[in-house]
Design a protein around this motif. Structure first.
Motif, PDB file in Angstrom:
ATOM      1  N   ASP A 184       0.843  -1.191   0.000  1.00 14.15           N
ATOM      2  CA  ASP A 184       0.000   0.000   0.000  1.00 14.15           C
ATOM      3  C   ASP A 184       0.882   1.247   0.000  1.00 14.15           C
ATOM      4  N   LEU A 185       0.452   2.249  -0.771  1.00 14.53           N
ATOM      5  CA  LEU A 185       1.159   3.530  -0.770  1.00 14.53           C
ATOM      6  C   LEU A 185       0.509   4.549   0.153  1.00 14.53           C
ATOM      7  N   TYR A 186      -0.787   4.393   0.343  1.00 14.21           N
ATOM      8  CA  TYR A 186      -1.564   5.357   1.130  1.00 14.21           C
ATOM      9  C   TYR A 186      -2.305   4.632   2.239  1.00 14.21           C
ATOM     10  N   GLU A 187      -2.672   5.379   3.271  1.00 12.53           N
ATOM     11  CA  GLU A 187      -3.351   4.766   4.413  1.00 12.53           C
ATOM     12  C   GLU A 187      -4.694   4.167   4.033  1.00 12.53           C
ATOM     13  N   ASP A 188      -5.340   4.733   3.010  1.00 16.12           N
ATOM     14  CA  ASP A 188      -6.622   4.191   2.567  1.00 16.12           C
ATOM     15  C   ASP A 188      -6.419   3.216   1.397  1.00 16.12           C
ATOM     16  N   GLY A 189      -5.392   2.370   1.526  1.00 14.77           N
ATOM     17  CA  GLY A 189      -5.092   1.406   0.481  1.00 14.77           C
ATOM     18  C   GLY A 189      -6.248   0.443   0.231  1.00 14.77           C
ATOM     19  N   ALA A 233       6.834   2.835   1.547  1.00 15.52           N
ATOM     20  CA  ALA A 233       5.830   3.724   0.944  1.00 15.52           C
ATOM     21  C   ALA A 233       6.224   5.191   1.094  1.00 15.52           C
ATOM     22  N   ARG A 248       6.030   6.947  -2.402  1.00 13.52           N
ATOM     23  CA  ARG A 248       4.749   7.645  -2.571  1.00 13.52           C
ATOM     24  C   ARG A 248       4.913   9.024  -3.217  1.00 13.52           C
ATOM     25  N   ASP A 307       2.992  10.666  -6.510  1.00 12.41           N
ATOM     26  CA  ASP A 307       2.349  11.982  -6.416  1.00 12.41           C
ATOM     27  C   ASP A 307       2.914  12.941  -7.462  1.00 12.41           C
ATOM     28  N   ARG A 341      -4.666   5.817 -11.310  1.00 16.50           N
ATOM     29  CA  ARG A 341      -4.240   6.457 -10.062  1.00 16.50           C
ATOM     30  C   ARG A 341      -4.230   5.414  -8.946  1.00 16.50           C
ATOM     31  N   LYS A 374      -3.426   3.094  -5.633  1.00 17.25           N
ATOM     32  CA  LYS A 374      -3.166   3.361  -4.224  1.00 17.25           C
ATOM     33  C   LYS A 374      -2.037   2.485  -3.675  1.00 17.25           C
TER      34      LYS A 374
END
Length: 421
Positions: free
Chosen positions: A220-225, A310, A314, A318, A339, A341
């Motif tokens: 995962d790259l983002y917390e909301d993966g 990440a 990340r 971005d 895009r 995640k």
């Protein structure tokens, strides 16, 4: 700006400007590479403590991991991967340094010996479903063994399941499908629960297998993966657990080419696989497996390690979005992109018929991108539009320069095509 709606005069003016920019870029004699999804040097630096885990005073568990034996891999690491993948420990084999190696061997065994006592695939017309755009190394394995590939278009929820179900229900020569279910290579798409369920429960030939290449399960790259449904749990409910071969590795967790790989499958499949492996090897490198166990520690600690990865890559994803949004927006008519995640790739689509020219222009000024066509079997993208972008390896400064060059090459290639209409 919608480039496709511009007048011929406007197109030619913009093309002239971009050609001047490209000419100036060419004078700089640059050498940049965004072609493969490799960890950045800073990521590898962060993994260096793994090399200090073992020493001459290390006490190994019994039976002694320094000696022969334990074909299926050390039990503690089997348990850790089982937790990560959501399967039972007895459904896991820990291999050597490459999940690709385990996928290749799985195909090779099926070709020579069949699956679980079934008829060998060799000498028969064997077909595989290949979601596209997809992973070139999967396609390469099929091509190497002479397996016919049938393209399945990717959708925002995974492969086109209406087409998949239609094909597998009516053709027993179709023996498998390649899947990168979480942060798919190259689209970054994660299969929906409905897609996973349909794959696990659809009507197929008895020896049909889903090659579930779960390479990015913890990436995962983002917390909301994204969350991926557990295909093995669904298959067990449906009584189809034997059709799942799941693969993953630590190639982008620790050291690429020096980590450990994993194959997860039903106990029936595991028994069948081990019955052949015992003639192939005494076992993978258990000392390396033990070092990885001590370094990875637990599923929770793996999440911490991956958060550090990440944080490094990340910003590069971005930056890609920032540059492309500024250059094209959402309605350019000549470029669109995914895009994701997580994972390591972004799928870029340019105006149909222009991807190869984008690749040629990039090469002409010193920018290396993925070979255009590699995301399709036999290197044949009929639309000539897809390009896989791998932003992870280059430095932030070099990535910025590479993306500006890519933007210029896209504009030149697409405006040239539009000007010829």
């Amino acid at each position: 700006m919608d480039y496709t709606s511009l007048s011929k005069e406007e197109i030619e003016r913009l093309l002239s400007e971009q050609n001047r920019v490209l000419k100036e870029i060419g004078k700089k004699k640059i050498a940049l590479d965004i072609s493969r999804g490799k960890p950045a040097p800073m990521q590898l630096d962060g993994v260096m403590p793994l090399l200090d885990i073992l020493g001459s005073d290390t006490v190994f568990p019994k039976p002694d991991y320094r000696n022969y034996g334990i074909l299926e891999g050390i039990p503690e690491l089997r348990a850790l991967f089982a937790q990560i993948l959501g399967v039972d420990k007895n459904e896991v084999i820990i291999g050597g340094n490459s999940s690709l190696n385990m996928m290749y061997d799985t195909i090779a065994r099926a070709m020579q010996f069949g699956i679980c006592g079934g008829q060998p695939w060799f000498g028969r017309k064997i077909k595989f479903l290949t979601p596209v755009p997809g992973y070139d190394r999967h396609f390469g394995i099929c091509e190497h063994f002479g397996i016919e590939m049938i393209n399945i278009p990717m959708t925002p929820t995974g492969p086109n399941m209406d087409l998949v179900e239609q094909l597998v229900s009516g053709d027993d020569d179709i023996k498998g499908i390649w899947c990168v279910p979480k942060y798919q290579n190259p689209t970054g798409i994660t299969f929906s629960e409905d897609t996973v369920r349909r794959l696990a429960t659809m009507k197929t030939a008895e020896d049909f297998r889903i090659f579930w290449d779960n390479a990015y399960v913890v990436h995962d790259l983002y917390e909301d993966g994204d969350t991926l449904a557990n295909i093995m749990s669904i298959a067990k409910e449906a009584g189809t657990q034997d059709r799942i071969y799941q693969f993953t590795s630590t190639s982008k967790v620790t050291f690429p080419g020096a980590g450990v790989a994993c194959l997860a499958a039903s106990e029936k499949n595991i028994k069948d696989i081990l019955s052949h492996m015992k003639y192939q090897t005494i076992g993978a490198n258990k000392i390396n497996q033990y070092a990885h166990l001590l370094y990875l520690k637990s599923a929770e600690h793996v999440k911490e390690l991956m958060a550090a990865h990440a944080a490094i890559i990340r910003p590069k994803f971005d930056k890609f979005m920032e540059v492309m949004d500024e250059a094209f927006g959402d309605d350019s008519g000549i470029a669109s992109w995914t895009r994701p995640k997580g994972g390591y790739f972004i799928s870029l689509d340019v105006l149909e018929g222009c991807a190869k020219e984008v690749g040629r222009l990039c090469k002409s000024v010193g920018l290396t991108i993925t070979n255009v066509g590699d995301t399709y079997p036999y290197g044949m993208d009929d639309k000539d539009s897809n390009i896989r972008i791998a932003p992870t390896f280059t430095s932030d400064e070099d990535l910025e320069a590479a993306l500006q060059i890519l933007v210029c090459c896209i504009k030149v290639a697409c405006l040239t095509k539009l000007s010829s209409k």
